[in-house]
Structure formats: C-alpha cells, structure tokens
Write an enzyme that holds these catalytic residues in place. Structure first.
Site, PDB file in Angstrom:
ATOM      1  N   GLU A 171     -36.832  75.891  27.916  1.00 28.18           N
ATOM      2  CA  GLU A 171     -37.834  75.784  26.866  1.00 28.18           C
ATOM      3  C   GLU A 171     -37.423  74.736  25.841  1.00 28.18           C
ATOM      4  O   GLU A 171     -36.242  74.540  25.561  1.00 28.18           O
ATOM      5  CB  GLU A 171     -38.040  77.150  26.206  1.00 28.18           C
ATOM      6  CG  GLU A 171     -38.717  78.108  27.187  1.00 28.18           C
ATOM      7  CD  GLU A 171     -38.991  79.490  26.618  1.00 28.18           C
ATOM      8  OE1 GLU A 171     -40.027  80.046  26.969  1.00 28.18           O
ATOM      9  OE2 GLU A 171     -38.183  80.002  25.833  1.00 28.18           O
TER      10      GLU A 171
ATOM     11  N   CYS B  45     -36.350  70.838  19.183  1.00 29.31           N
ATOM     12  CA  CYS B  45     -35.233  71.720  19.514  1.00 29.31           C
ATOM     13  C   CYS B  45     -35.035  71.653  21.021  1.00 29.31           C
ATOM     14  O   CYS B  45     -35.886  72.066  21.802  1.00 29.31           O
ATOM     15  CB  CYS B  45     -35.587  73.138  19.049  1.00 29.31           C
ATOM     16  SG  CYS B  45     -34.283  74.310  19.347  1.00 29.31           S
TER      17      CYS B  45
ATOM     18  N   CYS C 299     -27.363  80.623  29.285  1.00 34.47           N
ATOM     19  CA  CYS C 299     -26.127  80.360  28.542  1.00 34.47           C
ATOM     20  C   CYS C 299     -25.075  81.337  29.062  1.00 34.47           C
ATOM     21  O   CYS C 299     -25.372  82.507  29.280  1.00 34.47           O
ATOM     22  CB  CYS C 299     -26.349  80.582  27.044  1.00 34.47           C
ATOM     23  SG  CYS C 299     -24.919  80.178  26.024  1.00 34.47           S
TER      24      CYS C 299
ATOM     25  N   CYS D 127     -23.906  86.082  23.261  1.00 34.63           N
ATOM     26  CA  CYS D 127     -24.011  86.546  21.883  1.00 34.63           C
ATOM     27  C   CYS D 127     -25.018  87.698  21.869  1.00 34.63           C
ATOM     28  O   CYS D 127     -26.105  87.585  22.421  1.00 34.63           O
ATOM     29  CB  CYS D 127     -24.453  85.409  20.973  1.00 34.63           C
ATOM     30  SG  CYS D 127     -23.301  84.028  21.030  1.00 34.63           S
TER      31      CYS D 127
ATOM     32  N   CYS E 266     -28.803  87.281  20.805  1.00 34.46           N
ATOM     33  CA  CYS E 266     -29.531  86.102  21.291  1.00 34.46           C
ATOM     34  C   CYS E 266     -30.188  86.383  22.636  1.00 34.46           C
ATOM     35  O   CYS E 266     -29.534  86.815  23.582  1.00 34.46           O
ATOM     36  CB  CYS E 266     -28.569  84.917  21.407  1.00 34.46           C
ATOM     37  SG  CYS E 266     -29.304  83.474  22.186  1.00 34.46           S
TER      38      CYS E 266
ATOM     39  N   GLY F 189     -28.646  77.371  25.654  1.00 35.77           N
ATOM     40  CA  GLY F 189     -27.368  76.867  26.146  1.00 35.77           C
ATOM     41  C   GLY F 189     -26.379  76.498  25.062  1.00 35.77           C
ATOM     42  O   GLY F 189     -26.723  76.353  23.888  1.00 35.77           O
TER      43      GLY F 189
ATOM     44  N   SER G 248     -25.545  72.221  17.579  1.00 37.51           N
ATOM     45  CA  SER G 248     -25.131  73.561  17.151  1.00 37.51           C
ATOM     46  C   SER G 248     -24.229  74.174  18.218  1.00 37.51           C
ATOM     47  O   SER G 248     -24.570  74.196  19.391  1.00 37.51           O
ATOM     48  CB  SER G 248     -26.364  74.445  16.944  1.00 37.51           C
ATOM     49  OG  SER G 248     -25.961  75.770  16.661  1.00 37.51           O
TER      50      SER G 248
ATOM     51  N   SER H 274     -22.494  78.265  14.641  1.00 38.46           N
ATOM     52  CA  SER H 274     -23.056  79.619  14.632  1.00 38.46           C
ATOM     53  C   SER H 274     -21.958  80.565  14.151  1.00 38.46           C
ATOM     54  O   SER H 274     -21.182  81.080  14.946  1.00 38.46           O
ATOM     55  CB  SER H 274     -23.507  80.001  16.034  1.00 38.46           C
ATOM     56  OG  SER H 274     -24.581  79.197  16.409  1.00 38.46           O
ATOM     57  N   PHE H 275     -21.905  80.764  12.863  1.00 37.85           N
ATOM     58  CA  PHE H 275     -20.780  81.487  12.280  1.00 37.85           C
ATOM     59  C   PHE H 275     -21.016  82.999  12.320  1.00 37.85           C
ATOM     60  O   PHE H 275     -20.275  83.743  12.946  1.00 37.85           O
ATOM     61  CB  PHE H 275     -20.548  80.984  10.845  1.00 37.85           C
ATOM     62  CG  PHE H 275     -19.135  81.154  10.393  1.00 37.85           C
ATOM     63  CD1 PHE H 275     -18.111  80.462  11.020  1.00 37.85           C
ATOM     64  CD2 PHE H 275     -18.810  82.006   9.345  1.00 37.85           C
ATOM     65  CE1 PHE H 275     -16.786  80.621  10.613  1.00 37.85           C
ATOM     66  CE2 PHE H 275     -17.501  82.176   8.937  1.00 37.85           C
ATOM     67  CZ  PHE H 275     -16.490  81.484   9.567  1.00 37.85           C
ATOM     68  N   HIS H 276     -22.049  83.430  11.621  1.00 37.11           N
ATOM     69  CA  HIS H 276     -22.625  84.778  11.773  1.00 37.11           C
ATOM     70  C   HIS H 276     -21.789  85.985  11.346  1.00 37.11           C
ATOM     71  O   HIS H 276     -22.287  87.111  11.361  1.00 37.11           O
ATOM     72  CB  HIS H 276     -23.113  85.025  13.209  1.00 37.11           C
ATOM     73  CG  HIS H 276     -24.062  84.003  13.722  1.00 37.11           C
ATOM     74  ND1 HIS H 276     -25.046  83.433  12.948  1.00 37.11           N
ATOM     75  CD2 HIS H 276     -24.205  83.425  14.951  1.00 37.11           C
ATOM     76  CE1 HIS H 276     -25.736  82.571  13.678  1.00 37.11           C
ATOM     77  NE2 HIS H 276     -25.246  82.540  14.892  1.00 37.11           N
TER      78      HIS H 276
ATOM     79  N   ASN I 181     -34.512  86.995  14.392  1.00 36.84           N
ATOM     80  CA  ASN I 181     -35.783  86.995  15.119  1.00 36.84           C
ATOM     81  C   ASN I 181     -35.689  87.996  16.255  1.00 36.84           C
ATOM     82  O   ASN I 181     -34.824  87.868  17.126  1.00 36.84           O
ATOM     83  CB  ASN I 181     -36.077  85.601  15.663  1.00 36.84           C
ATOM     84  CG  ASN I 181     -36.263  84.595  14.537  1.00 36.84           C
ATOM     85  OD1 ASN I 181     -37.036  84.825  13.617  1.00 36.84           O
ATOM     86  ND2 ASN I 181     -35.523  83.501  14.593  1.00 36.84           N
TER      87      ASN I 181
ATOM     88  N   CYS J  93     -35.774  80.693  16.638  1.00 41.67           N
ATOM     89  CA  CYS J  93     -34.360  80.644  17.029  1.00 41.67           C
ATOM     90  C   CYS J  93     -33.962  81.867  17.824  1.00 41.67           C
ATOM     91  O   CYS J  93     -34.189  82.989  17.384  1.00 41.67           O
ATOM     92  CB  CYS J  93     -33.461  80.686  15.811  1.00 41.67           C
ATOM     93  SG  CYS J  93     -33.510  79.261  14.836  1.00 41.67           S
TER      94      CYS J  93
HETATM   95  N1  SAH Z   1     -25.775  77.848  21.683  1.00 42.02           N
HETATM   96  C1  SAH Z   1     -25.767  77.168  20.461  1.00 42.02           C
HETATM   97  C2  SAH Z   1     -27.121  76.636  20.042  1.00 42.02           C
HETATM   98  C3  SAH Z   1     -28.357  77.504  20.231  1.00 42.02           C
HETATM   99  S1  SAH Z   1     -28.868  78.715  19.149  1.00 42.02           S
HETATM  100  C4  SAH Z   1     -25.238  78.032  19.378  1.00 42.02           C
HETATM  101  O1  SAH Z   1     -25.076  79.224  19.595  1.00 42.02           O
HETATM  102  O2  SAH Z   1     -24.932  77.505  18.311  1.00 42.02           O
HETATM  103  C5  SAH Z   1     -29.374  78.105  17.576  1.00 42.02           C
HETATM  104  C6  SAH Z   1     -29.059  79.130  16.468  1.00 42.02           C
HETATM  105  O3  SAH Z   1     -29.902  80.311  16.525  1.00 42.02           O
HETATM  106  C7  SAH Z   1     -27.644  79.640  16.584  1.00 42.02           C
HETATM  107  O4  SAH Z   1     -27.033  79.696  15.341  1.00 42.02           O
HETATM  108  C8  SAH Z   1     -27.854  81.026  17.132  1.00 42.02           C
HETATM  109  O5  SAH Z   1     -26.738  81.834  16.888  1.00 42.02           O
HETATM  110  C9  SAH Z   1     -29.102  81.463  16.418  1.00 42.02           C
HETATM  111  N2  SAH Z   1     -29.755  82.626  17.041  1.00 42.02           N
HETATM  112  C10 SAH Z   1     -29.628  83.070  18.292  1.00 42.02           C
HETATM  113  N3  SAH Z   1     -30.407  84.172  18.480  1.00 42.02           N
HETATM  114  C11 SAH Z   1     -31.047  84.402  17.309  1.00 42.02           C
HETATM  115  C12 SAH Z   1     -32.013  85.362  16.888  1.00 42.02           C
HETATM  116  N4  SAH Z   1     -32.473  86.268  17.714  1.00 42.02           N
HETATM  117  N5  SAH Z   1     -32.457  85.292  15.611  1.00 42.02           N
HETATM  118  C13 SAH Z   1     -32.025  84.308  14.783  1.00 42.02           C
HETATM  119  N6  SAH Z   1     -31.135  83.374  15.139  1.00 42.02           N
HETATM  120  C14 SAH Z   1     -30.643  83.403  16.385  1.00 42.02           C
HETATM  121 FE1  SF4 Z   2     -25.534  80.971  23.946  1.00 42.69          FE
HETATM  122 FE2  SF4 Z   2     -25.949  80.095  21.453  1.00 42.69          FE
HETATM  123 FE3  SF4 Z   2     -27.340  82.195  22.405  1.00 42.69          FE
HETATM  124 FE4  SF4 Z   2     -24.730  82.434  21.885  1.00 42.69          FE
HETATM  125  S1  SF4 Z   2     -26.380  82.014  20.387  1.00 42.69           S
HETATM  126  S2  SF4 Z   2     -25.783  83.184  23.748  1.00 42.69           S
HETATM  127  S3  SF4 Z   2     -23.944  80.428  22.464  1.00 42.69           S
HETATM  128  S4  SF4 Z   2     -27.437  80.102  23.172  1.00 42.69           S
END
Ligand code: SAH
Ligand code: SF4
Length: 398
Positions: free
Chosen positions: A118, A131, A138, A142, A145, A198, A230, A252-254, A329, A372
């Site tokens: 996508e 994007c 991936c 996480c 995600c 990815g 990212s 992606s610190f979180h 999200n 996202c």
């Molecule tokens: N794989 C890479 C880039 C893709 S995600 C990464 O993890 O950095 C882009 C951003 O969206 C990342 O910071 C990811 O952690 C965040 N993300 C993933 N799932 C999400 C969700 N359900 N709600 C909000 N942000 C999310």
């Molecule tokens: Fe992969 Fe980024 Fe999603 Fe983590 S947040 S599963 S690294 S796409």
C-alpha cells in the site's frame, strides 16, 4: 497494563527479488545512473555516448514520466527501437485507489509475484506527502502495528520503491509537462516518507538506490530534506543511512523504559534504548535545522503518563529533536486503545515546556484505513513452500 508479547521475527519467508526476469526485458526503472550506463553499453550503446544517453533517457523517465521509448524524440529512431527491444520502463500496477473524505489517497499496488503493498498520498496545504513502502509486510512484529501481523514478507526492489513515486505522479498528473520548465510548478508529491509497510533499514540497498534516484536533480528532484526515513531502530544501519542516503531520520521510539519498549517495539531486545540513543547522537550532520523526529504512539495506559513524558525529555537530552505524538490508530483486533486527548495534551505540554516541538499527528485517511500503522495488504496467503513463492516471483534458482 496490557502487555502482549511479540517476537523479534516471525516465522516468515523473507525473499528478495531480482527485477525484470518476467518479460525477458530489463527494467530501466530503479537503476542508478552507473547501472543504467552499464546496461546501455551492454545493449550496444557506444561507450563514448553512454553518459549522454543516460542523461537523455533519465530525463524522459524521471522528469516527464514517459513509458514508451518511441516518445523519446531526441533519440534516433533506430536507437529508440533498439531500446524498446531490450528494455522496458515498468512501475508497479495500481489495483485499487481509495480516496478519503479528507483527500488522502490510498493505493493498493501489485508487484511481481502477485504480492501487494500500500502507498498513501496525503495532501496538505503547503505540501503533498507520499508514504512509501519498503517491504511487503514486515519481519518486525511491533505489537501495535497492523503491518507487523502480516506473515508473508519480501523486500521490494529499488524499481518497486521508486515506482511507487512514479505511479503516484501518474495518478496525480504530477509530471513535468511538455514545454514546462522543471521548477515552474510546485510538485504535488513534494515530500516522501518511508513510513509505509516494512522496515526500510532491513532493505537498505534498495531503499538507498531508490532514494538516490528520487533525489537526482535531473529527474524527480526531491531534496534530501524532503525525504524522511522512519526506522524502528536498526542501530547498525543508522550511521549508513546518514552517510549513504543523507535523508532526514525518524525513529519509532514509543516507550521510555526498555521493559515497555521490549513489548511494543521488539527490536529493542536486540538494540536497547541506550544503544539506539548512542547511534542517534552520532548521526551525521546533526544540527538544529536537521532534527531527528521521535515518533511516539500514544497508547492508553501503556506509555502515556506524565512520568513517561519526563523520562523521554531526559533520554533525548542533547539530541536536536522534535517529538511527533501519534494518537494510536486502531485496526481490527488491535490490543490497544488510543490515549485520551487530555492525556496526549498533558504529555505534549511537558515535552514542549522542555523546549521541543511536539506536533500531534492528525490521523489522515482513517475512513479508508490509510492512517499510520493501519496498512496491511490482503495478500497474506496460505503458507506456500519457498520454492513455490520463488517461482511465482521469478527468482527460482535455475
Ligand atoms: N517500519 C518503520 C516505518 C513504518 S511505520 C518504523 O517502524 O519506523 C510509521 C510510524 O507509524 C512508526 O512510527 C510506527 O511505529 C507508527 N505506527 C505503527 N502502527 C501504528 C498505529 N496503529 N497507530 C499509530 N502509529 C502507528
Ligand atoms: Fe514493522 Fe514499523 Fe510496523 Fe514495527 S511499526 S512492525 S517496524 S512496519
């Protein structure tokens, strides 16, 4: 606290794919200038002319969006015919396009082997951000995600990555038109974020080559400051991203403790917060004008306390940074809830008072699941043998 555990890698098939093995013609898209030069020479272009020919073909492909060699009118007819016999200009195919109420566009795109990724276009007042995905699925899981729940994973080729920019330009009518100068009209795709499906640093070479092509001043011509990569924190590749791509970096610190980050971003078990921060402190060209973006997803009751905000400020001390707060999200079956607006604003306040910009990301395209972390192509399929998948993708060893 909700603490689902997630492994660092799933039992998946990660397959790379060589491009251009299906039609018998080699795809010119995705080749670096040097690679294109070599390809043109191998096809019979005299060495002395090769550089000039690359320049011409490059402009047709990446400035004007031409897909047919016959349209390359500054090349001799028989040379065009030769190119058409040996090469093709192929980008991934748009299967479906959804347009959100807010103007966001989500493309489902098919690549070789029948796999799908996508791509999301987000129009804003002063820019248009595309994007882009770097992998099908991936390998990192996480726990918040949606992409991380997809089993089948394959790296995209450079052609498939830069091809996403090209197909968006096709759809938006964003190519330089005949008779139009290059910088005459602002581009609709003005920014690229590698924030689709990815982990871009697990597909480093293809991502680098594709971004180099996107930055080339004679083609798509996006400044490196308008490209943001990212990463979830592939520490050994971070310095390389600075040196070899030179784009902006988002992390992606979180979470603010290893304990919580281990459950949210499982790659943390391999490279923990301290190691990640060390790599960021060394990221080349750090300065106030080139801040690192810390992405922080706001999960109700998991990582959103005032203590978290204060710890975050301490951790990133000394790193030119901005903190992008992303309200979670939701996706079907997601194990988390979005933090309340109140919490998000209190969190933002603490960070803002410590001197950092803390934009709260407005979810875009939620009605079409384009926000996202909501991306997940439906190509997830029953497990097949490696051989079957390789044959489909055109990479079976002969
Ligand atoms: N794989 C890479 C880039 C893709 S995600 C990464 O993890 O950095 C882009 C951003 O969206 C990342 O910071 C990811 O952690 C965040 N993300 C993933 N799932 C999400 C969700 N359900 N709600 C909000 N942000 C999310
Ligand atoms: Fe992969 Fe980024 Fe999603 Fe983590 S947040 S599963 S690294 S796409």
């Amino acid at each position: 606290m909700n603490t689902p555990t997630a492994p660092i890698t799933q039992d998946v098939l990660t397959i790379a794919r060589k491009d251009g093995e299906q039609t018998g013609k080699a795809n010119l898209v995705g080749l670096t200038r040097n690679e294109m030069r070599d390809a043109l020479i191998a096809a019979g272009t005299p060495e002395k002319q090769a550089k000039m020919r690359v320049g011409q073909v490059w402009q047709w492909i990446y400035q004007k969006g031409v897909r047919d060699f016959d349209a390359m009118t500054n090349l001799a007819k028989d040379y065009r015919a030769m190119l058409g016999e040996v090469f093709e200009i192929r980008v991934p195919e748009i299967m479906t396009r959804q347009i959100s109420e807010d103007g966001t566009r989500k493309y489902l795109v098919r690549i070789a082997g029948g796999h799908e990724v996508e791509v999301v276009y987000i129009p804003e007042e002063d820019r248009g951000t595309l994007c882009v995905s770097s992998q099908v699925g991936c390998t990192l899981t996480c726990s918040f995600c949606h992409t991380g729940t997809q089993k089948l994973v394959r790296n995209l080729t450079a052609a498939e990555i830069v091809g996403q920019i090209m197909l968006a330009r096709d759809d938006l009518g964003d190519w330089v038109k005949p008779g139009e100068g290059m910088g005459e009209r602002p581009r609709l795709v003005s920014n690229i974020v590698l924030m689709g499906m990815g982990e871009p640093l697990y597909n480093f070479d293809a991502v680098r080559d594709a971004m180099k092509i996107a930055m080339d001043g004679e083609g798509i011509s996006l400044s490196r400051r308008r490209i943001t990569l990212s990463t979830s924190g592939v520490v050994p590749e971070i310095a390389r991203a600075g040196e070899e791509i030179g784009c902006m970096l988002a992390i992606s610190f979180h979470a603010t403790t290893d304990e919580v980050r281990d459950t949210l971003v499982p790659i943390n078990k391999k490279w923990n917060i301290a190691e990640l921060l060390e790599a960021l402190r060394a990221y080349p060209k750090l300065s106030n004008s080139e801040r690192i973006t810390f992405e922080y997803v706001m999960l109700d009751g998991v990582n959103d306390t005032e203590d978290d905000a204060r710890r975050l400020v301490k951790l990133i001390d000394g790193i030119p940074a901005k903190i992008n707060l992303i309200p979670f999200n939701e996706w079907p079956g997601a194990p988390y809830k979005r933090s309340s607006n109140n919490r998000i604003h209190r969190f933002a306040d603490i960070i803002y008072k410590a001197g950092y910009a803390t934009p709260i990301r407005t979810p875009r395209g939620e009605d079409i699941m384009a926000a996202c972390g909501q991306l997940k192509s439906a190509t997830e399929r029953a497990r097949k043998s490696r051989r079957e998948i390789e044959t489909e993708a055109g990479i079976a060893s002969r």
